[in-house]
Design an enzyme around this catalytic site. Structure first.
Site, PDB file in Angstrom:
ATOM      1  N   ASP A  16      39.989  41.557  41.390  1.00  0.00           N
ATOM      2  CA  ASP A  16      40.880  40.652  41.551  1.00  0.00           C
ATOM      3  C   ASP A  16      41.975  41.306  42.414  1.00  0.00           C
ATOM      4  O   ASP A  16      42.447  42.264  42.206  1.00  0.00           O
ATOM      5  CB  ASP A  16      41.552  40.602  39.906  1.00  0.00           C
ATOM      6  CG  ASP A  16      42.784  39.341  39.911  1.00  0.00           C
ATOM      7  OD1 ASP A  16      42.559  38.507  39.036  1.00  0.00           O
ATOM      8  OD2 ASP A  16      43.578  39.562  40.776  1.00  0.00           O
TER       9      ASP A  16
ATOM     10  N   ASP B 208      41.058  34.536  44.299  1.00  0.00           N
ATOM     11  CA  ASP B 208      41.146  36.042  44.526  1.00  0.00           C
ATOM     12  C   ASP B 208      40.243  36.805  43.474  1.00  0.00           C
ATOM     13  O   ASP B 208      40.773  37.728  43.348  1.00  0.00           O
ATOM     14  CB  ASP B 208      42.698  36.491  44.530  1.00  0.00           C
ATOM     15  CG  ASP B 208      43.246  36.491  43.025  1.00  0.00           C
ATOM     16  OD1 ASP B 208      42.736  35.849  41.762  1.00  0.00           O
ATOM     17  OD2 ASP B 208      44.209  37.509  42.889  1.00  0.00           O
ATOM     18  N   GLU B 209      39.227  36.288  42.864  1.00  0.00           N
ATOM     19  CA  GLU B 209      38.529  37.201  41.878  1.00  0.00           C
ATOM     20  C   GLU B 209      37.023  36.779  42.149  1.00  0.00           C
ATOM     21  O   GLU B 209      36.599  35.731  42.218  1.00  0.00           O
ATOM     22  CB  GLU B 209      39.117  37.060  40.461  1.00  0.00           C
ATOM     23  CG  GLU B 209      39.147  35.431  40.043  1.00  0.00           C
ATOM     24  CD  GLU B 209      39.681  35.483  38.470  1.00  0.00           C
ATOM     25  OE1 GLU B 209      39.233  36.224  37.971  1.00  0.00           O
ATOM     26  OE2 GLU B 209      40.135  34.452  38.250  1.00  0.00           O
TER      27      GLU B 209
HETATM   28  P1  TTP Z   1      46.172  35.861  39.969  1.00  0.00           P
HETATM   29  O1  TTP Z   1      45.132  36.615  40.147  1.00  0.00           O
HETATM   30  O2  TTP Z   1      46.407  35.291  38.613  1.00  0.00           O
HETATM   31  O3  TTP Z   1      47.636  36.485  40.335  1.00  0.00           O
HETATM   32  P2  TTP Z   1      48.189  37.421  41.581  1.00  0.00           P
HETATM   33  O4  TTP Z   1      46.882  37.804  42.423  1.00  0.00           O
HETATM   34  O5  TTP Z   1      49.122  36.755  42.322  1.00  0.00           O
HETATM   35  O6  TTP Z   1      48.549  38.776  40.665  1.00  0.00           O
HETATM   36  P3  TTP Z   1      47.866  39.891  40.081  1.00  0.00           P
HETATM   37  O7  TTP Z   1      48.119  41.146  40.855  1.00  0.00           O
HETATM   38  O8  TTP Z   1      48.522  39.927  38.687  1.00  0.00           O
HETATM   39  O9  TTP Z   1      46.263  39.466  39.953  1.00  0.00           O
HETATM   40  O10 TTP Z   1      46.180  34.661  40.788  1.00  0.00           O
HETATM   41  C1  TTP Z   1      45.830  34.454  42.336  1.00  0.00           C
HETATM   42  C2  TTP Z   1      46.554  33.524  43.131  1.00  0.00           C
HETATM   43  O11 TTP Z   1      46.447  32.269  42.631  1.00  0.00           O
HETATM   44  C3  TTP Z   1      47.839  33.938  43.089  1.00  0.00           C
HETATM   45  O12 TTP Z   1      48.472  34.924  44.032  1.00  0.00           O
HETATM   46  C4  TTP Z   1      48.423  32.559  43.501  1.00  0.00           C
HETATM   47  C5  TTP Z   1      47.658  31.672  42.674  1.00  0.00           C
HETATM   48  N1  TTP Z   1      48.064  31.104  41.384  1.00  0.00           N
HETATM   49  C6  TTP Z   1      48.798  29.983  41.565  1.00  0.00           C
HETATM   50  O13 TTP Z   1      48.989  29.298  42.474  1.00  0.00           O
HETATM   51  N2  TTP Z   1      49.353  29.482  40.366  1.00  0.00           N
HETATM   52  C7  TTP Z   1      49.220  30.063  39.151  1.00  0.00           C
HETATM   53  O14 TTP Z   1      49.594  29.691  37.953  1.00  0.00           O
HETATM   54  C8  TTP Z   1      48.454  31.334  39.329  1.00  0.00           C
HETATM   55  C9  TTP Z   1      48.167  32.222  37.953  1.00  0.00           C
HETATM   56  C10 TTP Z   1      47.965  31.740  40.307  1.00  0.00           C
HETATM   57 MG    MG Z   2      44.995  38.469  41.423  1.00  0.00          MG
END
Ligand code: TTP
Ligand code: MG
Length: 360
Positions: free
Chosen positions: A10, A116-117
């Site tokens: 992730d 992103d995962e």
């Molecule tokens: P995430 O992996 O949930 O969050 P992140 O990568 O920003 O942070 P973390 O380090 O905790 O993993 O989500 C990935 C991307 O998806 C995030 O950068 C933006 C998008 N996203 C949204 O647009 N709306 C949302 O509610 C979420 C959870 C994510």
């Molecule tokens: Mg993330």
């Protein structure tokens, strides 16, 4: 039989990290990606925030107005000025492809779960020790080539791998050996179990369940009474049981969609249709850039001024691909909301979203 070893990658604060990488002036500042804050009057929500901004209590899904307020308060007490960036940059998709093509080079069988995962089938590593070594090298290459960091979790199931990747962020690596899974899970809040969202968490709280350990005290019959058909899989998940395989995900990739919150709630069909038209163009662009040709399902989401949200979907017997085709189908889904039968109270629309699924 090959040992079950599953990884979950992730990216860290993904959209914000891409912005920080591409805009060096952001270095060291709290960065918030989301809808336009309009000087504290904006609607919509935060997509994500970098870790500096998270220290102020800002994160995904927080109303953008609230984020603005937190930043103002911090600035008044000597904190840095936050930078708000309106999301939507094509850079995110590009960065994502870059990252996962590196991942794919190291791991033949991966399953993309979102922008992103991804889950990684690490069975070929034969041991957790080797899987960990691979993860260390993979993280290095991602960092070197893309200037972005990620966090990796490794365990014997998808579920525990995912929880492990969220355990120590950013730039982390957590390996949970099979013999430690139960010890790892028990103290965690019940909400950490993927699939336990706000609604199920409330049901658990009503039962007095706060942690995974508390939930383990319930039999599967009891959980079925509380959660219906999901009860049994919840019973399994709180024990770390999750048999789902890592399936490569191109064709089952969930969806491509866009949503838009209107600056003012509206009953104006022309205005809504115009926004929908723009969304359709953006979606079809993305469909192409992601390497798909066509899709079979169209989903419309409408949120009214009182926040009630309705989705309507249409799965077609054969795939479609053009702007006109998607416009026709979306309009068919939209029209009832402007008729008495579909919207008896004539509520105004706050948000509209279009999504396509079953992509090929
Ligand atoms: P995430 O992996 O949930 O969050 P992140 O990568 O920003 O942070 P973390 O380090 O905790 O993993 O989500 C990935 C991307 O998806 C995030 O950068 C933006 C998008 N996203 C949204 O647009 N709306 C949302 O509610 C979420 C959870 C994510
Ligand atoms: Mg993330």
């Amino acid at each position: 039989m090959e040992k079950r070893i599953v990884g979950h990658v992730d990216m860290d604060a993904f959209f914000a990290s891409v912005e920080e990488r591409d805009k060096p002036y952001l270095k060291g500042l709290p960065v918030i990606v989301g809808s336009d804050p309009k000087g504290g009057m904006g609607r919509g929500v935060v997509s994500t925030a970098n870790y500096k901004a998270r220290e102020l209590g800002i994160g995904s899904a927080l109303p953008i107005r609230k984020a603005w307020e937190l930043c103002e308060n911090s600035r008044k007490t000597g904190g840095d000025r936050c930078v708000f960036i309106t999301s939507g940059s094509r850079g995110y998709g590009l960065a994502s492809s870059e990252v996962f093509s590196i991942v794919h080079k190291w791991v033949p069988n991966i399953s993309r779960a979102s922008i992103d995962e991804a889950y990684l089938d690490l069975g070929f590593c034969k041991s957790f020790k080797e899987a960990k070594k691979l993860a260390v090298e993979l993280k290095k290459e991602i960092k070197n080539k893309t200037k972005l960091t990620c966090t990796i979790g490794i365990s014997n199931s998808r579920m525990v791998a995912k929880i492990a990747s969220g355990y120590k962020k950013p730039d982390g690596l957590t390996v949970i050996l099979p013999r430690n899974v139960d010890k790892f899970l028990r103290p965690l809040p019940i909400r950490s179990v993927p699939g336990i969202g706000e609604k199920n968490e409330k049901i658990f709280h009503r039962l007095g369940v706060k942690t995974i350990d508390d939930a383990q005290q319930y039999s599967w019959e009891e959980l079925q009474n509380a959660f219906g058909k999901h009860g049994f899989s919840i019973w399994e998940h709180v024990r770390g049981i999750d048999e789902r395989k890592v399936e490569s995900s191109r064709e089952k990739r969930k969806s491509i969609g866009k949503h838009h919150t209107f600056a003012k709630d509206t009953n104006d069909i022309k205005k809504v249709a115009k926004t929908m038209g723009k969304q359709i163009r953006l979606i079809l662009n993305e469909v192409r850039t992601q390497g798909f040709k066509e899709f079979r399902t169209v989903v419309l989401t409408v949120r009214f001024d009182d926040f009630t949200t309705v989705t309507r979907s249409l799965t077609l017997p054969s795939a479609i691909s053009t702007i006109t085709q998607l416009e026709l189908k979306s309009t068919k889904l939209l029209l009832p909301f402007f008729e008495t039968a579909g919207n008896p109270a004539n509520k105004a629309i706050r948000l509209i979203g279009i999504r396509v699924e079953k992509l090929n």
